[in-house]
Design a protein around this motif. Sequence first.
Motif, PDB file in Angstrom:
ATOM      1  N   ASP A  22     -30.831 -21.086 -14.633  1.00 26.90           N
ATOM      2  CA  ASP A  22     -29.968 -21.377 -15.921  1.00 26.90           C
ATOM      3  C   ASP A  22     -28.933 -20.328 -16.108  1.00 26.90           C
ATOM      4  N   GLY A  23     -29.177 -19.005 -15.645  1.00 23.45           N
ATOM      5  CA  GLY A  23     -28.289 -17.867 -15.680  1.00 23.45           C
ATOM      6  C   GLY A  23     -28.621 -17.393 -17.042  1.00 23.45           C
ATOM      7  N   PRO A  24     -27.847 -16.110 -17.268  1.00 27.12           N
ATOM      8  CA  PRO A  24     -27.879 -15.241 -18.393  1.00 27.12           C
ATOM      9  C   PRO A  24     -28.171 -16.100 -19.777  1.00 27.12           C
ATOM     10  N   ALA A  25     -28.918 -15.683 -20.847  1.00 28.61           N
ATOM     11  CA  ALA A  25     -29.208 -16.559 -21.763  1.00 28.61           C
ATOM     12  C   ALA A  25     -29.588 -15.448 -23.259  1.00 28.61           C
ATOM     13  N   LEU A  26     -29.274 -16.087 -24.316  1.00 27.27           N
ATOM     14  CA  LEU A  26     -29.680 -15.136 -25.520  1.00 27.27           C
ATOM     15  C   LEU A  26     -31.164 -15.381 -25.533  1.00 27.27           C
ATOM     16  N   VAL A  27     -31.750 -14.429 -26.180  1.00 31.00           N
ATOM     17  CA  VAL A  27     -33.310 -14.370 -26.537  1.00 31.00           C
ATOM     18  C   VAL A  27     -33.809 -15.702 -27.122  1.00 31.00           C
ATOM     19  N   PRO A  65     -24.615  -6.513 -24.795  1.00 35.36           N
ATOM     20  CA  PRO A  65     -24.176  -7.356 -26.177  1.00 35.36           C
ATOM     21  C   PRO A  65     -23.284  -8.602 -25.395  1.00 35.36           C
ATOM     22  N   ASP A  66     -23.547  -9.444 -26.456  1.00 33.00           N
ATOM     23  CA  ASP A  66     -22.604 -10.794 -26.210  1.00 33.00           C
ATOM     24  C   ASP A  66     -21.278 -10.565 -26.829  1.00 33.00           C
ATOM     25  N   PRO A  67     -20.217 -10.603 -25.992  1.00 34.52           N
ATOM     26  CA  PRO A  67     -18.923 -10.417 -26.401  1.00 34.52           C
ATOM     27  C   PRO A  67     -18.509 -11.216 -27.671  1.00 34.52           C
ATOM     28  N   ALA A  68     -18.939 -12.396 -27.791  1.00 36.21           N
ATOM     29  CA  ALA A  68     -18.635 -13.374 -28.976  1.00 36.21           C
ATOM     30  C   ALA A  68     -19.130 -12.795 -30.165  1.00 36.21           C
ATOM     31  N   ARG A 100     -21.364  -9.295 -31.096  1.00 35.70           N
ATOM     32  CA  ARG A 100     -22.085  -8.090 -30.734  1.00 35.70           C
ATOM     33  C   ARG A 100     -23.283  -7.849 -31.464  1.00 35.70           C
ATOM     34  N   ARG A 101     -23.776  -8.513 -32.324  1.00 37.63           N
ATOM     35  CA  ARG A 101     -25.212  -8.447 -32.757  1.00 37.63           C
ATOM     36  C   ARG A 101     -26.357  -9.309 -31.995  1.00 37.63           C
ATOM     37  N   ARG A 102     -25.667 -10.008 -31.005  1.00 32.69           N
ATOM     38  CA  ARG A 102     -26.543 -10.851 -30.274  1.00 32.69           C
ATOM     39  C   ARG A 102     -26.663 -10.110 -28.747  1.00 32.69           C
ATOM     40  N   THR A 103     -27.844 -10.286 -28.187  1.00 34.91           N
ATOM     41  CA  THR A 103     -28.074  -9.876 -26.849  1.00 34.91           C
ATOM     42  C   THR A 103     -28.095 -10.817 -25.782  1.00 34.91           C
ATOM     43  N   ILE A 104     -27.422 -10.558 -24.574  1.00 34.72           N
ATOM     44  CA  ILE A 104     -27.567 -11.475 -23.453  1.00 34.72           C
ATOM     45  C   ILE A 104     -28.558 -11.083 -22.590  1.00 34.72           C
TER      46      ILE A 104
END
Length: 150
Positions: free
Chosen positions: A49-54, A85-88, A90-94
């Motif tokens: 499914d590719g990269p994802a958030l936790v 970091p999620d470019p959309a 930055r508090r979230r991690t991919i």
Amino acid sequence: MSREEAVRAMLVLMPRVAQRLKRTTVPEKLKTLNLAPRHLSLLSNLVFDGPALVNELAARLEVAPTTVSLMVADLNRQGVVERKPDPADRRRTIVSISDDPETREAINGWLSKGASSWERALDPLTPQERAMFVRTMGAYESGASCERDD
């Protein structure tokens, strides 16, 4: 086939399946990493499914986000996955599979054996039969995890 015959057949088959899975060879590149089945599930999700958030991974794996965070931290330390970091936001991690070609190839090779076996097994089934099989395996796993060895 009666229900009793099917149960008997599955009771004979499942230990053989479990033994076959235990004998699955871990690629040399990944042997020292001490990977558990839960890691394989997480890596499968990232490969297919590719990269994802936790939180997305936790929902797919049906475990708590803290469990996924611990697995990701462990795999990140070992160079198997990367956190960016999620470019959309930055508090979230991919989370993604490592960009290291050797690691990526080892993971893909490890997963492809199981994937090709499932493809051969599921290919003759209709989409409805496949869905029923997946639901049945899920129901078995759920029921087996509720039983206690007394």
